[in-house]
Design an enzyme around this catalytic site. Structure first.
Site, PDB file in Angstrom:
ATOM      1  N   MET A  27       0.925  -1.168   0.127  1.00 35.26           N
ATOM      2  CA  MET A  27       0.036  -0.124   0.040  1.00 35.26           C
ATOM      3  C   MET A  27       0.943   1.310  -0.025  1.00 35.26           C
ATOM      4  SD  MET A  27      -3.547  -0.788   2.076  1.00 35.26           S
ATOM      5  CE  MET A  27      -2.843  -0.604   3.702  1.00 35.26           C
ATOM      6  N   HIS A  31       8.781   1.425   3.475  1.00 33.82           N
ATOM      7  CA  HIS A  31       9.850   1.283   4.644  1.00 33.82           C
ATOM      8  C   HIS A  31      10.584   0.150   4.507  1.00 33.82           C
ATOM      9  CE1 HIS A  31       7.488  -1.489   6.464  1.00 33.82           C
ATOM     10  NE2 HIS A  31       6.241  -0.634   6.584  1.00 33.82           N
ATOM     11  N   HIS A  34       9.044  -3.427   3.682  1.00 32.02           N
ATOM     12  CA  HIS A  34       8.729  -3.595   2.442  1.00 32.02           C
ATOM     13  C   HIS A  34       9.813  -3.805   1.557  1.00 32.02           C
ATOM     14  CE1 HIS A  34       5.472  -0.600   3.553  1.00 32.02           C
ATOM     15  NE2 HIS A  34       4.753  -1.589   3.035  1.00 32.02           N
ATOM     16  N   GLN A 145       5.635 -11.565   7.403  1.00 32.95           N
ATOM     17  CA  GLN A 145       4.919 -12.248   8.688  1.00 32.95           C
ATOM     18  C   GLN A 145       4.425 -11.355   9.540  1.00 32.95           C
ATOM     19  OE1 GLN A 145       8.469 -14.755   9.523  1.00 32.95           O
ATOM     20  NE2 GLN A 145       7.635 -16.566   8.442  1.00 32.95           N
ATOM     21  N   LYS A 146       4.745 -10.018   9.585  1.00 36.58           N
ATOM     22  CA  LYS A 146       4.292  -8.964  10.187  1.00 36.58           C
ATOM     23  C   LYS A 146       2.783  -9.013  10.302  1.00 36.58           C
ATOM     24  CE  LYS A 146       3.517  -4.465  11.464  1.00 36.58           C
ATOM     25  NZ  LYS A 146       2.180  -4.201  10.898  1.00 36.58           N
ATOM     26  N   MET A 181       8.228  -2.459  11.857  1.00 41.76           N
ATOM     27  CA  MET A 181       8.104  -1.417  11.032  1.00 41.76           C
ATOM     28  C   MET A 181       6.811  -1.433  10.368  1.00 41.76           C
ATOM     29  SD  MET A 181      11.623  -0.742   9.151  1.00 41.76           S
ATOM     30  CE  MET A 181      13.146  -0.311  10.240  1.00 41.76           C
ATOM     31  N   SER A 182       6.050  -0.128  10.563  1.00 43.10           N
ATOM     32  CA  SER A 182       4.833  -0.033   9.466  1.00 43.10           C
ATOM     33  C   SER A 182       4.595   1.244   9.187  1.00 43.10           C
ATOM     34  CB  SER A 182       3.720  -0.552  10.880  1.00 43.10           C
ATOM     35  OG  SER A 182       2.570  -0.167  10.412  1.00 43.10           O
ATOM     36  N   ARG A 184       2.054   2.829   9.540  1.00 41.49           N
ATOM     37  CA  ARG A 184       1.159   3.606  10.599  1.00 41.49           C
ATOM     38  C   ARG A 184       2.129   4.090  11.676  1.00 41.49           C
ATOM     39  NH1 ARG A 184      -3.008  -0.568   8.838  1.00 41.49           N
ATOM     40  NH2 ARG A 184      -4.641   0.817   7.899  1.00 41.49           N
TER      41      ARG A 184
END
Ligand code: AMP
Length: 277
Positions: A27, A31, A34, A145-146, A181-182, A184
């Site tokens: 999306m 970071h 990804h 896997q996050k 890491m996200s 968001r």
């Protein structure tokens, strides 16, 4: 690196790609989490496609679709550096024309945990991923896997619907203090960001208790809850210890059980997980 915005353009290009084709759906607001997927795809395939699409159908009416962070120029620069061959960045209208009316529903698995907390979320995820698979026709697709339940739902969908590709799972990339890491994470203010490190501490605590011989899920959940509640900004939505294949809650913890949680800090909802043992 080719940037493609329409399905027709992708279809035209697809026969020219050297197989196998590795695909990373995202999306955007990329970071390191990804980029690790992209690197893995790059290492394993002569052709690498990445999609950037903030999928409206996986957000609930009160969720953050409108505010979801976006920075396509920065994303493209990062993907170029990783040696991506194709970036697919369709508009919402391209993916969901006004008369769009077909959905992919993954049964029981999609109703638990995130699916229970976010009704319709996995219907949106499965539908868009199925569409992206049909457009890109990858040989391998890479998922983090996050989002452990998402990974299970996608694997189930591909198996049940006989989709002819391999789903590759990639370990979670974390900040130095352990926070997964996200995209968001950018919503968090300084105080929330600091306290959010407790999520990984709680997951580590579960690991440690399990390795130390504690097999009673309730006892582990109780200690995780107490640790998270020490952070005044943390608001627990759920903590779960579940079978890693079925996501059924466990009373007795067994090897590779999935410990997962969703916790709010202010308006920001964070999820994370580990497998024990
Ligand atoms: P998203 O852009 O959030 O939809 O994520 C796109 C893909 O990147 C999904 O397969 C995620 O599971 C994966 N991903 C997101 N964050 C991480 C992370 N910290 N580590 C590994 N994979 C991640």
């Amino acid at each position: 690196m080719k940037i493609i915005k329409t399905i027709a353009e992708f279809r035209k290009l697809r026969p020219k790609l050297t197989a196998p084709v590795g695909f990373v759906p995202t999306m955007g607001y990329l970071h390191e989490g990804h980029l690790v997927l992209v690197r893995r795809a790059r290492a394993e395939n002569p052709s690498v496609a990445v999609s950037i699409f903030v999928n409206p159908t996986q957000f609930g009416p009160k969720e953050d679709f409108a505010h979801y962070p976006r920075d396509p120029q920065r994303d493209l620069a990062l993907l170029e550096k990783e040696g991506t061959d194709i970036v697919f960045m369709p508009s919402a209208e391209e993916i969901y024309p006004p008369d769009f009316n077909s959905w992919v529903e993954v049964g029981k698995l999609a109703g638990k945990l995130e699916g229970a907390a976010r009704p319709g979320h996995f219907r949106g995820v499965a539908t868009v991923v199925a569409k992206l698979f049909n457009i890109v026709q990858p040989d391998r697709a890479y998922f983090g896997q996050k989002d452990a339940q998402q990974l299970l739902v996608i694997k189930k969908m591909t198996a049940d619907l006989d989709m002819n590709l391999e789903i590759v799972a990639v370990p979670t990339v974390r900040e130095p203090d352990g926070l997964a890491m996200s995209s968001r994470n950018t919503y968090l203010n300084a105080g929330e960001r600091k306290q959010a490190a407790v999520l990984y501490q709680a997951l580590n605590l579960a690991q440690k208790l399990y390795s130390g011989g504690e097999k009673d899920a309730k006892a582990i959940l109780k200690q995780m809850t107490a640790l998270i509640q020490q952070q005044p900004l943390a608001d627990i939505e759920y903590i779960s210890i579940a079978d890693a294949d079925t996501l059924d809650e466990l009373d007795r913890v067994k090897p590779s059980a999935l410990v997962s949680l969703a916790v709010r800090f202010g308006n920001t909802r964070l999820i994370d997980n580990v497998a024990v043992g």
